[in-house]
Design a protein around this motif. Sequence first.
Motif, PDB file in Angstrom:
ATOM      1  N   PHE B 239       1.789  45.559  68.883  1.00  0.00           N
ATOM      2  CA  PHE B 239       0.944  46.236  67.880  1.00  0.00           C
ATOM      3  C   PHE B 239       1.773  46.882  66.778  1.00  0.00           C
ATOM      4  O   PHE B 239       1.304  47.016  65.645  1.00  0.00           O
ATOM      5  N   TRP B 243       5.698  42.595  60.398  1.00  0.00           N
ATOM      6  CA  TRP B 243       5.690  41.135  60.167  1.00  0.00           C
ATOM      7  C   TRP B 243       5.136  40.842  58.810  1.00  0.00           C
ATOM      8  O   TRP B 243       4.684  41.711  58.103  1.00  0.00           O
TER       9      TRP B 243
ATOM     10  N   SER C 172      -4.009  42.153  56.004  1.00  0.00           N
ATOM     11  CA  SER C 172      -3.715  43.486  55.487  1.00  0.00           C
ATOM     12  C   SER C 172      -4.172  44.565  56.479  1.00  0.00           C
ATOM     13  O   SER C 172      -3.443  45.533  56.750  1.00  0.00           O
ATOM     14  N   LEU C 173      -5.348  44.370  57.044  1.00  0.00           N
ATOM     15  CA  LEU C 173      -5.846  45.352  58.016  1.00  0.00           C
ATOM     16  C   LEU C 173      -5.017  45.319  59.302  1.00  0.00           C
ATOM     17  O   LEU C 173      -4.772  46.370  59.910  1.00  0.00           O
ATOM     18  N   ALA C 174      -4.591  44.122  59.718  1.00  0.00           N
ATOM     19  CA  ALA C 174      -3.759  44.043  60.932  1.00  0.00           C
ATOM     20  C   ALA C 174      -2.474  44.836  60.743  1.00  0.00           C
ATOM     21  O   ALA C 174      -2.029  45.548  61.653  1.00  0.00           O
ATOM     22  N   ARG C 175      -1.892  44.732  59.551  1.00  0.00           N
ATOM     23  CA  ARG C 175      -0.628  45.438  59.312  1.00  0.00           C
ATOM     24  C   ARG C 175      -0.841  46.951  59.157  1.00  0.00           C
ATOM     25  O   ARG C 175       0.061  47.724  59.434  1.00  0.00           O
ATOM     26  N   GLU C 176      -2.030  47.356  58.691  1.00  0.00           N
ATOM     27  CA  GLU C 176      -2.288  48.794  58.563  1.00  0.00           C
ATOM     28  C   GLU C 176      -2.782  49.404  59.879  1.00  0.00           C
ATOM     29  O   GLU C 176      -2.344  50.493  60.256  1.00  0.00           O
ATOM     30  N   PHE C 177      -3.680  48.718  60.559  1.00  0.00           N
ATOM     31  CA  PHE C 177      -4.330  49.329  61.725  1.00  0.00           C
ATOM     32  C   PHE C 177      -3.709  48.925  63.057  1.00  0.00           C
ATOM     33  O   PHE C 177      -3.941  49.597  64.062  1.00  0.00           O
ATOM     34  N   GLY C 178      -2.916  47.853  63.072  1.00  0.00           N
ATOM     35  CA  GLY C 178      -2.205  47.490  64.304  1.00  0.00           C
ATOM     36  C   GLY C 178      -1.380  48.659  64.824  1.00  0.00           C
ATOM     37  O   GLY C 178      -1.538  49.072  65.980  1.00  0.00           O
TER      38      GLY C 178
ATOM     39  N   GLY D 152      -0.741  39.346  53.224  1.00  0.00           N
ATOM     40  CA  GLY D 152      -1.593  40.515  53.040  1.00  0.00           C
ATOM     41  C   GLY D 152      -0.903  41.727  53.634  1.00  0.00           C
ATOM     42  O   GLY D 152      -0.857  41.893  54.848  1.00  0.00           O
ATOM     43  N   SER D 153      -0.350  42.570  52.786  1.00  0.00           N
ATOM     44  CA  SER D 153       0.392  43.735  53.271  1.00  0.00           C
ATOM     45  C   SER D 153      -0.525  44.930  53.487  1.00  0.00           C
ATOM     46  O   SER D 153      -1.624  45.005  52.934  1.00  0.00           O
ATOM     47  N   SER D 154      -0.038  45.856  54.272  1.00  0.00           N
ATOM     48  CA  SER D 154      -0.792  47.072  54.561  1.00  0.00           C
ATOM     49  C   SER D 154      -1.126  47.826  53.278  1.00  0.00           C
ATOM     50  O   SER D 154      -0.252  48.026  52.432  1.00  0.00           O
ATOM     51  N   SER D 157      -5.159  45.336  50.594  1.00  0.00           N
ATOM     52  CA  SER D 157      -6.140  44.293  50.914  1.00  0.00           C
ATOM     53  C   SER D 157      -6.805  43.733  49.665  1.00  0.00           C
ATOM     54  O   SER D 157      -7.002  42.525  49.557  1.00  0.00           O
TER      55      SER D 157
END
Lengths: 243, 243, 243, 243
Positions: B239, B243, C172-178, D152-154, D157
Amino acid sequence: MPKPIAIIAGAGPGTGSAVARRFALSYPVVLLARSQQSLDPLVDDITQNGGSAMGIPTDVTSAASMGLTMDKIKNKFGPEITVAAAIYNVASKFSMKPFLEQKPREFIEMLEPSIKGAFNFAQATLPYMLNGDQGQYPPTLIFTGATASLKGSSGLSAFAMSKFGTRAMAQSLAREFGPKGVHVSHAIIDGIIDTEKTKSFGQNAPDAKIDPQGIADSYWHLHTQPKSAFTHEIDIRPFSEKW
Amino acid sequence: MPKPIAIIAGAGPGTGSAVARRFALSYPVVLLARSQQSLDPLVDDITQNGGSAMGIPTDVTSAASMGLTMDKIKNKFGPEITVAAAIYNVASKFSMKPFLEQKPREFIEMLEPSIKGAFNFAQATLPYMLNGDQGQYPPTLIFTGATASLKGSSGLSAFAMSKFGTRAMAQSLAREFGPKGVHVSHAIIDGIIDTEKTKSFGQNAPDAKIDPQGIADSYWHLHTQPKSAFTHEIDIRPFSEKW
Amino acid sequence: MPKPIAIIAGAGPGTGSAVARRFALSYPVVLLARSQQSLDPLVDDITQNGGSAMGIPTDVTSAASMGLTMDKIKNKFGPEITVAAAIYNVASKFSMKPFLEQKPREFIEMLEPSIKGAFNFAQATLPYMLNGDQGQYPPTLIFTGATASLKGSSGLSAFAMSKFGTRAMAQSLAREFGPKGVHVSHAIIDGIIDTEKTKSFGQNAPDAKIDPQGIADSYWHLHTQPKSAFTHEIDIRPFSEKW
Amino acid sequence: MPKPIAIIAGAGPGTGSAVARRFALSYPVVLLARSQQSLDPLVDDITQNGGSAMGIPTDVTSAASMGLTMDKIKNKFGPEITVAAAIYNVASKFSMKPFLEQKPREFIEMLEPSIKGAFNFAQATLPYMLNGDQGQYPPTLIFTGATASLKGSSGLSAFAMSKFGTRAMAQSLAREFGPKGVHVSHAIIDGIIDTEKTKSFGQNAPDAKIDPQGIADSYWHLHTQPKSAFTHEIDIRPFSEKW
């Protein structure tokens, strides 16, 4: 200070010849292929058109052969050579065959041009691309790829492994040598190249096969890009190609 | 009709062991690694937990060694074996080193697990995955990939070439054997795997390294997918991984 | 502490219904679609099978409508709701048409489900996925993609833009919310889904269309992945699909 | 037969200006930007250097505004205009912000340049690129992309959705209009562009920011590619950029 040279491996008919002719407009070119006979007409042609060309039969999959070739180059141009451009255009063997019918030895042999060959060629030429900004353009190492650089098709596992592998090497070298001022590029040639050999392949509609001169012009453009604007990867395909 | 078996190549600590334990809940498992010693504890562990496991020391980069291993498997399970799942988890040698310091031999050796090994393993196991729908789930061939399956980093050309190459093979086999009912998958393991050996790597924040059990559960899920809903490629990362 | 719930937007026949039934085995499910009539049969079916389901007609492309829906959910489950899983499965409008015949308004409308809808849904649900580890599994936000998530085909610019866009948001959400413990995934559904509506599409060979239950099982698997082994992107296609 | 023209949308400082100057060496150029003031200096500069330039304030996100602009172009150059090159270089609004703090309206607004703008621009110019082979080179439509076209970066979006979306459109148009002889390309500009505005961004090492002239030369090269050797996508980055 000796004039920078260009070295083209895989200087056969098609892309290799066209690239050699294009770079010969600006540099003495050294042409590598398996046999002297296949090199002679191209050397003659370039020479007759006012360029400087030297053909050296080389087995790029052999580090020893590639080393001898570099010795011959230095014998001719002097020990302090500068390589302005090195183009790796050696074809991977292409054989579409059911996977379970492939023999281990034949599988490995299909990989040698990309694995041993690309490695030997890059190791032999990069040291002469690092020695400063003598040239007008940043020194450039270009690898020729194919549709199979991005897609592993049925029956083409060896070919795809070879082309994916070359692409991996190109990326890795770009990330290592880019910051040292060497421009490393990879071109995905996505379509049939228009040569004698491919006359019977696919359709013969105008411009449906790639004119090697088009590839050569794009490789030359890559070479002329300034340090602040390097392209690492381009694709090249006919206007009518499905992709 | 003999019970289908699962074969795991690269059954070392970490992913290989976890996958072996997971698949042993449903199938007799055959575990391959270089040395018998490294296999024994895992075989014992699976057996003591009520599973059936057999360890066979194998050099998967040798077609002959892989052939002998298949003979031993048929000696034990009968000539008409069915392979429900074959997992190729043999590590590519990892060595980050300036490109110009790499030796040709060492470069080639780093590629052998992915090139010769993956080829030999797929050729040896696929024939036993094609013989019908005896199993509950479609027969499944899974290759373990890495971050370097998608990105060639500086100093890692051999490793990236190896992982790009395995991915090419996985795609090619999926397109050839999918229509024959075999599920071929490729998993991009993007992060450090949590094992004894990696205790000192990176940070030790909770869940910042990949629990091999999580990988094993995803491999098992891939195996259970029906013919109409195959996943070819998944990525797996902590998590907190960048990346 | 209230029981965590699952919210499925786009709970129509096919993927949405199958996902709703699968998640209803573990959570009360809230189902969103444009009309109450389309929701009622699914709500009845889940209820009769021992699950808990609530259908709320919602226009996800309207932030106001999505806000009202969240109010209704909190009215029923209490203000301190926890969302265990949120699935965005709203179809992008699909229309293959020559580019020069497309009207601006129609083009924009085709984009609304992915742009406004995905945005509103993610904004409305994420706050209830951040409030801790009450659930058995990490909270999970899944977006349904398509072949067009990766490839812009001729005549499909609006559809491809919509699907590329959703994929951008998912990354984008995966990188922010992961790193905050929320598992954000994107599934590329590459093939025709087997529903009443698609009976006449393509061939009807067995397993040549995707069983929605297969998608639902993979979404459930994504939900069960531990924090150290999140999959961000999977593809799902029939064994016989060309790709 | 009127001389073919080039139209550049987003003719601001940096890429737009450099591209305008480069294409003005061969074609009359029409420059679009929001305000006349921002266009005037560039028009003057090109004119003083012997080129032909016309600046038209245009809101490309409005189909009506883009239509008026085409009327003005035809008023000047005649109704039978031929567009040799159309460059869409309008910036997507860039705002890095936590997702849950983004307002729906602001989110949509960030998407308009890529969605409405790219659509309107392509619809307005493509009809004048289809009318035959009057020009020396195949008519060319180029979209300017960014790092965010692929990742897609944090916190980005909206920006990523915008750039992924433009890339989808470029692919879709390339597949539709390539076979009609129009060259559609997409350039991934991966790095900071060297302008007045970016003087304080990142490091100021030599060549660490992209010289807009380098981009312009590559766009010109794309334009000169023959029909049999079109490049659809290139990346452009400084030699020292991490990627």
